[in-house]
Design an enzyme around this catalytic site. Structure first.
Site, PDB file in Angstrom:
ATOM      1  N   ASP A   1       0.472  -1.219   0.010  1.00 18.19           N
ATOM      2  CA  ASP A   1      -0.338   0.020  -0.254  1.00 18.19           C
ATOM      3  C   ASP A   1       0.576   1.029   0.141  1.00 18.19           C
ATOM      4  OD1 ASP A   1      -2.169   1.582   0.148  1.00 18.19           O
ATOM      5  OD2 ASP A   1      -2.113   1.806   2.370  1.00 18.19           O
TER       6      ASP A   1
ATOM      7  N   ASP B   1      -0.569   4.992   0.624  1.00 19.56           N
ATOM      8  CA  ASP B   1      -0.229   5.704   1.939  1.00 19.56           C
ATOM      9  C   ASP B   1      -0.385   5.355   2.662  1.00 19.56           C
ATOM     10  OD1 ASP B   1      -1.341   8.536   0.252  1.00 19.56           O
ATOM     11  OD2 ASP B   1      -3.529   7.609  -0.472  1.00 19.56           O
TER      12      ASP B   1
ATOM     13  N   ASP C   1      -1.517  -0.596   6.382  1.00 19.79           N
ATOM     14  CA  ASP C   1      -1.572   0.313   7.632  1.00 19.79           C
ATOM     15  C   ASP C   1      -2.787  -0.263   7.815  1.00 19.79           C
ATOM     16  OD1 ASP C   1      -2.087   2.088   5.308  1.00 19.79           O
ATOM     17  OD2 ASP C   1      -2.688   3.333   6.767  1.00 19.79           O
TER      18      ASP C   1
END
Length: 343
Positions: free
Chosen positions: A26, A28, A225
């Site tokens: 990922d 961001d 995250d």
């Protein structure tokens, strides 16, 4: 990864960058936030790549094109080609192309990333509900997306035009904090129409399919995250995952995670890809040990004893919480234990 109930983070005797052939990362909250690289990301990714691991960047953010994302990563010191970037815009464009004729018009509510992905599939982006679209697609359009775009989507969807969404993340990390994501914009159209979109992005299967088709990964590791997109997406794809604590997930959310949100591994940041993962072992009487910490689930609280690296304590706490919860969600108070770890 087994689809059985996970009751503890796993250990690995090999560095994760050696145990897996491809990292599905990922962006961001993992690689960057607000356009700036997260601490240790650049050097960690360079070492993983030098060791032979392929790096692929998988994002639910449909605003930017793969070329733009690759350029940004390269500027940050992470050499990247457009072929290394997979976006939810690409996943939703494939999903639409399988349901409408070649050359069909698609009403776009979002940014350039959606338009480029649709053109790659032989579809024609249009701007108005009056342009006779065969589908409506909605993706993150950034802070400057005019409110009137939601009205255009609502007009078309209310007429029965099929509605697609790149993703439904309610929030997105930024350099200034947490901002509304595409999921918040999707809710606007849902409220206005009562309709439900077909969704392509993480954690749903179209995004996983798009990623595997484009990377050819044999032993992928999802790195993210967010529990409800990255980790659940790995669960749905039956692959292993690494949660890094540089984005939206905190210790309390991790302890309370239901089975589909429980990662295989947990680490502070992307340095966790480069080393072995410590084992979480049973310590008798319902306890679990990791490093210098032992955690148990009492009647109404999680109890932590020991000292050493905070992450080892968090891993032990996860084992105690997840075992107590089984297939449910842990409701035991872990606040004092987390405070001891500074989390």
């Amino acid at each position: 990864m087994s689809r059985s109930v996970r009751t503890r983070p796993e250990g690995s005797g090999q560095a994760l960058s050696e145990a897996y052939d491809t990292a599905l990362l990922d962006l961001d909250g993992v690689v960057y936030a607000g356009g700036s690289a997260i601490a240790h990301a650049v050097e960690s990714l360079a070492r993983a790549r030098e060791g032979g691991m392929r790096l692929a960047y998988v994002t639910n953010n449909a605003l930017r094109t793969p070329d733009t994302v690759a350029g940004h990563l390269t500027e940050l010191g992470i050499p990247t080609g457009a072929e290394d970037v997979i976006t939810s815009a690409q996943a939703v464009a494939r999903l639409i192309s399988e349901q409408v004729p070649q050359g069909a018009r698609v009403l776009v509510i979002g940014g350039e990333g959606l338009r480029v992905a649709l053109r790659e599939r032989g579809l024609v982006p249009v701007e108005s509900a009056d342009d006779d679209p065969a589908a409506v697609v909605q993706g993150f359009g950034g802070a400057d997306l005019p409110w009137g775009r939601f009205a255009e989507a609502s007009y078309a969807v209310a007429r029965g035009v099929p509605w697609f969404a790149s993703n439904t993340d309610l929030t997105i990390p930024s350099g200034r904090g947490i901002a509304p994501g595409n999921g918040a914009a999707v809710e606007v159209v849902r409220i206005a129409t009562g309709a439900e979109p077909q969704v392509a992005g993480k954690p749903l299967p179209p995004m996983h399919r798009e990623t595997i088709l484009r990377t050819g990964a044999q032993r992928p590791l999802v790195v993210g995250d967010r529990l409800d997109t990255d980790i659940e997406g790995a669960f749905n794809g039956d692959v292993d995952s690494l949660l890094v604590l540089t984005g939206v997930t905190d210790g309390a959310q991790l302890l309370a995670a239901p089975p589909r949100h429980r990662p295989t591994y947990v680490d502070a940041d992307l340095r966790g890809m480069l080393g072995r993962q410590p084992e979480v072992a049973e310590a008798g009487e319902g306890g679990f040990r990791c490093g210098g910490w032992t955690a148990t689930a009492g009647a109404d609280r999680l109890e932590l004893d020991g000292e050493g690296e905070a992450l080892d304590g968090l891993r032990a706490l996860c084992a105690a919480a997840w075992t107590a919860a089984g297939e449910g969600v842990c409701e035991l108070d872990g606040g004092k234990s987390l405070a001891r770890l500074g989390l």
